[in-house]
Write a protein that holds these residues in place. Structure first.
Motif, PDB file in Angstrom:
ATOM      1  N   VAL A 369       0.875  -1.172   0.000  1.00 25.07           N
ATOM      2  CA  VAL A 369       0.000   0.000   0.000  1.00 25.07           C
ATOM      3  C   VAL A 369       0.909   1.217   0.000  1.00 25.07           C
ATOM      4  O   VAL A 369       1.797   1.347   0.849  1.00 25.07           O
ATOM      5  CB  VAL A 369      -0.971   0.007   1.205  1.00 25.07           C
ATOM      6  N   GLU A 370       0.722   2.110  -0.988  1.00 23.51           N
ATOM      7  CA  GLU A 370       1.668   3.201  -1.212  1.00 23.51           C
ATOM      8  C   GLU A 370       0.922   4.494  -1.558  1.00 23.51           C
ATOM      9  O   GLU A 370      -0.237   4.464  -1.946  1.00 23.51           O
ATOM     10  CB  GLU A 370       2.625   2.839  -2.357  1.00 23.51           C
ATOM     11  N   ASP A 371       1.634   5.592  -1.463  1.00 23.73           N
ATOM     12  CA  ASP A 371       1.066   6.905  -1.794  1.00 23.73           C
ATOM     13  C   ASP A 371       2.132   7.765  -2.469  1.00 23.73           C
ATOM     14  O   ASP A 371       2.835   8.533  -1.822  1.00 23.73           O
ATOM     15  CB  ASP A 371       0.574   7.585  -0.524  1.00 23.73           C
ATOM     16  N   PRO A 372       2.216   7.695  -3.806  1.00 23.61           N
ATOM     17  CA  PRO A 372       1.527   6.768  -4.710  1.00 23.61           C
ATOM     18  C   PRO A 372       2.409   5.548  -4.976  1.00 23.61           C
ATOM     19  O   PRO A 372       3.472   5.413  -4.375  1.00 23.61           O
ATOM     20  CB  PRO A 372       1.391   7.615  -5.987  1.00 23.61           C
ATOM     21  N   LYS A 386      -6.118   6.491  -1.602  1.00 25.55           N
ATOM     22  CA  LYS A 386      -6.926   7.611  -2.089  1.00 25.55           C
ATOM     23  C   LYS A 386      -7.730   8.150  -0.905  1.00 25.55           C
ATOM     24  O   LYS A 386      -8.887   7.782  -0.700  1.00 25.55           O
ATOM     25  CB  LYS A 386      -7.864   7.154  -3.205  1.00 25.55           C
ATOM     26  N   PRO A 387      -7.107   9.004  -0.103  1.00 26.65           N
ATOM     27  CA  PRO A 387      -7.757   9.479   1.126  1.00 26.65           C
ATOM     28  C   PRO A 387      -9.100  10.161   0.891  1.00 26.65           C
ATOM     29  O   PRO A 387      -9.982  10.118   1.756  1.00 26.65           O
ATOM     30  CB  PRO A 387      -6.740  10.471   1.713  1.00 26.65           C
ATOM     31  N   ASP A 388      -9.275  10.809  -0.291  1.00 33.33           N
ATOM     32  CA  ASP A 388     -10.516  11.535  -0.537  1.00 33.33           C
ATOM     33  C   ASP A 388     -11.726  10.625  -0.623  1.00 33.33           C
ATOM     34  O   ASP A 388     -12.861  11.066  -0.442  1.00 33.33           O
ATOM     35  CB  ASP A 388     -10.401  12.362  -1.822  1.00 33.33           C
ATOM     36  N   ILE A 389     -11.509   9.331  -0.877  1.00 30.38           N
ATOM     37  CA  ILE A 389     -12.632   8.383  -0.898  1.00 30.38           C
ATOM     38  C   ILE A 389     -12.560   7.398   0.265  1.00 30.38           C
ATOM     39  O   ILE A 389     -13.275   6.402   0.294  1.00 30.38           O
ATOM     40  CB  ILE A 389     -12.696   7.612  -2.238  1.00 30.38           C
ATOM     41  N   GLY A 390     -11.659   7.680   1.226  1.00 34.32           N
ATOM     42  CA  GLY A 390     -11.560   6.831   2.405  1.00 34.32           C
ATOM     43  C   GLY A 390     -10.592   5.684   2.302  1.00 34.32           C
ATOM     44  O   GLY A 390     -10.482   4.870   3.229  1.00 34.32           O
ATOM     45  N   LEU A 391      -9.847   5.596   1.186  1.00 34.21           N
ATOM     46  CA  LEU A 391      -8.873   4.519   1.021  1.00 34.21           C
ATOM     47  C   LEU A 391      -7.537   4.990   1.594  1.00 34.21           C
ATOM     48  O   LEU A 391      -6.672   5.468   0.885  1.00 34.21           O
ATOM     49  CB  LEU A 391      -8.732   4.148  -0.462  1.00 34.21           C
ATOM     50  N   PHE A 393      -4.071   4.415   4.404  1.00 32.93           N
ATOM     51  CA  PHE A 393      -3.150   3.342   4.769  1.00 32.93           C
ATOM     52  C   PHE A 393      -3.813   2.387   5.762  1.00 32.93           C
ATOM     53  O   PHE A 393      -3.727   1.166   5.629  1.00 32.93           O
ATOM     54  CB  PHE A 393      -1.874   3.934   5.398  1.00 32.93           C
ATOM     55  N   ALA A 394      -4.467   2.965   6.757  1.00 29.35           N
ATOM     56  CA  ALA A 394      -5.057   2.128   7.812  1.00 29.35           C
ATOM     57  C   ALA A 394      -6.176   1.238   7.280  1.00 29.35           C
ATOM     58  O   ALA A 394      -6.212   0.031   7.566  1.00 29.35           O
ATOM     59  CB  ALA A 394      -5.581   3.022   8.941  1.00 29.35           C
ATOM     60  N   THR A 395      -7.105   1.807   6.489  1.00 35.31           N
ATOM     61  CA  THR A 395      -8.214   1.000   5.978  1.00 35.31           C
ATOM     62  C   THR A 395      -7.713  -0.081   5.011  1.00 35.31           C
ATOM     63  O   THR A 395      -8.229  -1.205   5.004  1.00 35.31           O
ATOM     64  CB  THR A 395      -9.250   1.879   5.263  1.00 35.31           C
ATOM     65  N   THR A 396      -6.689   0.258   4.213  1.00 38.77           N
ATOM     66  CA  THR A 396      -6.138  -0.734   3.281  1.00 38.77           C
ATOM     67  C   THR A 396      -5.445  -1.853   4.034  1.00 38.77           C
ATOM     68  O   THR A 396      -5.573  -3.033   3.677  1.00 38.77           O
ATOM     69  CB  THR A 396      -5.156  -0.065   2.299  1.00 38.77           C
ATOM     70  N   LEU A 397      -4.702  -1.488   5.082  1.00 39.42           N
ATOM     71  CA  LEU A 397      -4.015  -2.513   5.877  1.00 39.42           C
ATOM     72  C   LEU A 397      -5.003  -3.472   6.536  1.00 39.42           C
ATOM     73  O   LEU A 397      -4.774  -4.682   6.598  1.00 39.42           O
ATOM     74  CB  LEU A 397      -3.138  -1.846   6.944  1.00 39.42           C
TER      75      LEU A 397
END
Length: 582
Positions: A369-372, A386-391, A393-397
């Motif tokens: 999981v990366e940005d970007p 994609k923080p603007d849609i709630g994706l 680091f934490a939710t992806t992990l």
């Protein structure tokens, strides 16, 4: 792209079909012109229907046959002086009213973004748009500017001084009249796209990118200022200025880059991020694009990510053999947490990718999981946040833990929630790799405890921490040997009789350096370190213990590299001030 946006609007409004749009696009390739004009010319849609469709979809006021009589410029506001007649007729723009620093204009095509920007430059006002059929705008222009068959003001109206200055120079540096240059500058977006192989701005952007790659640049900076553009490349960590393009090319260059990066070219008020994939003869280079609004326009920075230039192998990045062995031992652990630390631009991500690259195995499920996502690797599953849609680091992990992972890479540990999930994932049988912004390896432990990770969770989870910097490599053609002395180097003694310093030659552009090399420290978490963590010891105590057990600090590693003639003593001091104090 503009024609697709307009087409989608008209399809959504039920005014045209996809087949009709395809027919218009095919016609556009042959005869050029704007897609809206072509749709009207082919009889697929009427001017009035198009105005209504654009207005309702974009939320912009529009005129129809019912209220077209109201399309009249406000009197006693000198609108004819604010917007020259030549510009109005050429671009089909009617000034309607003015309020403070805001000018309302009627146009048939509100998606012509280059026209909108040129209106701001010509008038010096912020622009509000209303939509009207093209024929109605042309008629209104004739009524407003040409009363009784002659212009309202017999005195010729010129472009503002600022606009004239911005149109002074062509690409070759020669002088050009404002009219000719503005025609090139105000090229509408659909024509710019249609003439991609012919337009000078397309070739210019390609040249800027290609030259940056050839020069081994890591970043390209395109910066607008008053009547000039700054073009700079970051090479080996330092910014160098290049001869810039003509000022009037700034908008087309930025628009071209935004199109390539699939950004919103209409949005100039907010920062944007995107990516470009550039194909060279034998490889593909990824570019990360960032735009920010400045007082003179949008600044663009392109980060160059060239996998072909940097081998993603630990042994090829510059680590010494002892460090490579320690790193390979760490990443071969069945579970645990491995961290790479250092400031921004120190090569953390590249080292992390090299470590992950060595773990690729068909029998393992690897997720990142990366940005970007900076480097795309075969055999692993990569997710861009994609923080603007709630994706985040934490939710992806959290989702990763339900994906049966063996190895997880986290681009950056930024907060307590992300750090907690990383630690718990390491404790439950997964191998986790991540980066952290600290000055050295030992400080990473105290940083994690400071943000709220208890020592009793770090003790069993941490496997190793690597701190690193990037030092400039001495030019091997012109480096100059000299005999070091302790007095000259602050008491530091060298095992080698000769070390080297930069001199400068044509090959290195008289900098004395060419390329960069990793300078690192690898802290393996053993029983003594775990005991100090459980006691919440300071980073100084943890560092001293690691050095006693054989860890070479960044400064120690830098001195070894300097003794080999790969970098200079001054460069070692520049990158390792904090480590040297230890």
């Amino acid at each position: 792209m503009q024609h697709l946006k307009l087409g989608e609007i008209l399809i959504k409004q039920g005014l045209i079909t996809e087949n009709q749009l395809s027919k218009a696009i095919e016609h556009q390739r042959k005869e050029k012109g704007r897609i809206g004009e072509i749709l009207i010319k082919l009889g697929i849609i009427t001017e009035e229907n198009m105005s209504a469709a654009l207005g309702s979809q974009l939320g912009i006021p529009y005129y129809t046959s019912e209220n077209i009589d109201l399309l009249k410029p406000q009197e006693d506001q000198d609108l004819d002086k604010l917007l020259p007649v030549e510009f109005a007729k050429k671009h089909c723009v009617l000034p309607v009213s003015k309020h403070l620093n805001s000018l309302t204009c009627a146009v048939p095509d509100p998606l012509d973004l280059l026209l909108l920007d040129n209106l701001r430059r010509v008038t010096g006002h912020e622009i509000n748009l209303v939509i009207a059929p093209q024929s109605a705008v042309i008629s209104a222009i004739d009524r407003f500017y040409f009363q009784d068959g002659s212009p309202v003001d017999s005195k010729p109206t010129l472009l503002s001084d600022a606009v004239q200055k911005s149109y002074q120079r062509k690409d070759d540096g020669s002088q050009e009249t404002p009219e000719k240059t503005s025609a090139a500058t105000e090229l509408s977006l659909d024509k710019l796209i249609a003439k991609a192989e012919e337009a000078p701005v397309i070739k210019l952007v390609d040249l800027i990118i290609r030259q940056a790659i050839d020069e081994r640049a890591s970043d390209i900076h395109i910066e607008p200022f008053d009547n000039k553009i700054n073009l700079r490349y970051r090479i080996d960590g330092h910014l160098y200025s290049l001869p810039p393009p003509a000022p009037h090319l700034h908008l087309p260059i930025v628009s071209r880059i935004k199109i390539l990066a699939r950004l919103d070219i209409a949005e100039k008020r907010l920062p944007q991020d995107g990516a470009i994939s550039a194909k060279l003869e034998d490889r593909t280079v990824d570019l990360r694009v960032s735009t920010v609004p400045t007082v003179w326009g949008e600044k663009v920075v392109l980060r160059i990510l060239d996998k072909g230039a940097i081998p993603l192998e630990l042994a090829s990045l510059g680590f010494d053999s002892k460090q490579v062995d320690a790193l390979r031992k760490a990443i071969s652990a069945p579970y645990g947490l491995f961290l790479v630390t250092g400031p921004t631009g120190s090569g953390k991500s590249t080292s992390l990718y090299a470590a992950v690259n060595e773990t690729i195995d068909p029998t393992k499920n690897i997720l990142t999981v990366e940005d970007p996502v900076e480097y795309k690797l075969d055999g692993i599953n990569q997710v861009a946040v994609k923080p603007d849609i709630g994706l985040t680091f934490a939710t992806t992990l959290k989702a990763f833990l339900r994906q049966d992972p063996d190895i997880i890479m986290v681009g950056e540990t930024r907060d307590l929630e992300t750090a907690s999930i990383c630690v718990r994932a390491a404790l439950t049988g997964h191998f986790v790799l991540s980066t952290l912004h600290t000055n050295d390896a030992a400080s990473a432990i105290t940083r994690l405890m400071d943000i709220g990770i208890p020592g009793y969770l770090l003790t069993p989870s941490l496997v190793a921490i690597m701190g690193q910097r990037l030092a400039r490599r001495l030019c091997q053609k012109c480096k100059e040997p000299y005999e070091p002395s302790p007095d000259q180097h602050g008491g530091v003694t060298f095992k080698s009789d000769l070390i080297y310093r930069p001199k400068g030659c044509e090959k290195c552009k008289n900098t004395g350096y060419k390329g960069r090399i990793v300078v690192a420290e690898v802290l393996l978490v053993d029983d003594e370190i775990r005991s100090l963590i459980s006691q919440e010891a300071t980073s100084d105590k943890i560092r001293d213990c690691a050095r006693k057990n054989g860890m070479a600090t960044i400064f120690d590693s830098g001195i070894k590299i300097a003794e080999k003639g790969q970098t200079s003593f001054d460069e070692v001091c520049r990158i390792s001030v904090d480590a040297r104090k230890s």
